[in-house]
Design a protein around this motif. Structure first.
Motif, short mmCIF file in Angstrom:
data_model
loop_
_atom_site.label_atom_id
_atom_site.label_comp_id
_atom_site.label_asym_id
_atom_site.label_seq_id
_atom_site.Cartn_x
_atom_site.Cartn_y
_atom_site.Cartn_z
N LEU A 175 19.36 -59.63 82.22
CA LEU A 175 18.91 -58.31 82.80
C LEU A 175 19.69 -57.37 83.11
CD1 LEU A 175 15.79 -59.99 84.80
CD2 LEU A 175 15.77 -58.97 82.35
N ALA A 176 21.17 -57.84 83.32
CA ALA A 176 21.94 -56.99 83.91
C ALA A 176 22.82 -56.03 82.59
CB ALA A 176 23.07 -57.89 84.66
N ALA A 177 22.65 -56.48 81.55
CA ALA A 177 23.36 -56.06 80.56
C ALA A 177 22.75 -54.68 80.09
CB ALA A 177 23.26 -56.95 79.32
N ARG A 178 23.48 -53.65 80.17
CA ARG A 178 22.90 -52.25 79.90
C ARG A 178 23.22 -52.05 78.26
NH1 ARG A 178 19.37 -51.53 83.39
NH2 ARG A 178 19.64 -53.66 83.31
N THR A 179 22.32 -52.22 77.62
CA THR A 179 22.62 -52.35 76.00
C THR A 179 22.28 -51.13 75.47
OG1 THR A 179 20.38 -53.41 75.92
CG2 THR A 179 22.39 -54.94 75.70
N HIS A 180 21.54 -50.38 76.10
CA HIS A 180 21.29 -49.07 75.66
C HIS A 180 20.96 -47.78 76.38
CE1 HIS A 180 19.20 -51.03 72.02
NE2 HIS A 180 18.96 -52.15 72.84
N ASN A 212 18.38 -51.97 79.56
CA ASN A 212 18.71 -53.19 78.94
C ASN A 212 17.55 -53.29 77.84
OD1 ASN A 212 16.13 -54.33 80.14
ND2 ASN A 212 17.33 -55.24 81.58
N ASP A 213 17.66 -54.31 76.83
CA ASP A 213 16.88 -54.69 75.82
C ASP A 213 15.29 -54.39 76.26
OD1 ASP A 213 18.84 -54.76 74.30
OD2 ASP A 213 18.92 -57.05 73.41
N PHE A 214 15.15 -55.14 77.38
CA PHE A 214 13.58 -55.15 77.51
C PHE A 214 13.19 -53.61 78.05
CE2 PHE A 214 15.89 -59.22 78.24
CZ PHE A 214 14.87 -60.17 77.72
N GLN A 215 13.87 -53.14 78.73
CA GLN A 215 13.59 -51.95 79.27
C GLN A 215 13.57 -50.94 77.89
OE1 GLN A 215 16.82 -51.51 82.02
NE2 GLN A 215 15.34 -51.97 83.68
#
Length: 259
Positions: free
Chosen positions: A79-84, A88-91
């Protein structure tokens, strides 16, 4: 072979995007998350895109998380990874619709529960069938809304009502959702209504529509927003599409805009 979870059909500048897991009420499993993220990326790169309609196949829009499939994938969740950008992916499956350059219209029917409601909330506009069932459902599973819901609901959903719904997971219908700010309007055939609206938007100056969405997405102090408004307007005035909008209105003919 991986089953397609999201379909996209683009015609005359309008993308008809559908969540395609109808046997599970379009519940969110890892493949659905990946499919939505890929769809958003595809639309962001699509030439000539003017508007998007987002809906669900089958009996409902989206029933939220498929808890069994997500539990089995739980060990890989970061949940901590800011991928976008900030998400994060889920957001991203909800936030990504808000960041698309063009307007997104969600057509809701049946159910929009939990993550499904958050995905719908990423759209600029939500049109729901009468009796559509909605819920901020996460507390039922002992968690909080974490798919960008709070960021998306701020400013549109009444604060005290959101707190009650987030604390209780109480189910409510489209009519109440409209009163509270979750739903824009109600229509017997929300998909047809959304497509008609998208086509109307597609007939407007695409550069002005994108500028209007950028302004609508702004947050911050009034001074910054006023400056951005002036900058967007200055960039539009006397451009070919802006002149075409004026001429088409004066000559009472359909406009011919360039992307």
């Amino acid at each position: 072979m991986t089953e397609t979870r999201v379909t996209i059909a683009i015609a005359e500048g309008v993308a008809d995007v559908r969540l395609a897991r109808p046997d599970k009420l379009n519940a969110l499993d890892p493949a659905m998350f990946a499919g939505i993220i890929d769809a958003i990326a595809t639309l962001a790169a699509a030439p000539g895109l003017r508007a998007v309609v987002l809906s669900g196949e089958g009996r409902g829009f989206c029933a939220g998380l498929d808890m069994a499939s997500m539990a089995s994938a739980g060990s890989g969740i970061d949940l901590a990874a800011r991928t976008h950008g900030p998400a994060n992916d889920f957001q991203q499956v909800a936030w990504g619709w808000r960041t698309l350059a063009v307007p997104v219209i969600a057509a809701l029917h049946g159910v929009a529960f939990g993550g499904g409601l958050q995905i719908a909330s990423g759209a600029d506009i939500r049109i729901a069938a009468p009796g559509t069932r909605l819920s901020v459902m996460e507390i039922k599973w002992g968690i909080v809304p974490d798919m960008a819901g709070y960021a998306l609901w701020r400013g549109s959903v009444r604060d005290d009502a959101l707190r009650e719904l987030a604390y209780t997971a109480r189910e409510f219908d489209a009519e109440e959702g409209r009163a509270l700010g979750f739903v824009t309007r109600i229509a017997d055939d929300p998909h047809a209504e959304a497509m008609a609206l998208a086509q109307a938007i597609a007939g407007r100056n695409p550069h002005a529509i994108r500028a209007a969405k950028r302004l609508a997405n702004l947050e911050g102090d009034a001074g910054g927003i006023l400056t951005a408004e002036s900058e967007e307007q200055a960039a539009l005035l006397r451009t070919p599409n802006q002149i075409e909008a004026v001429m088409a209105n004066m000559q009472k003919r359909p406009p011919r805009f360039e992307d």
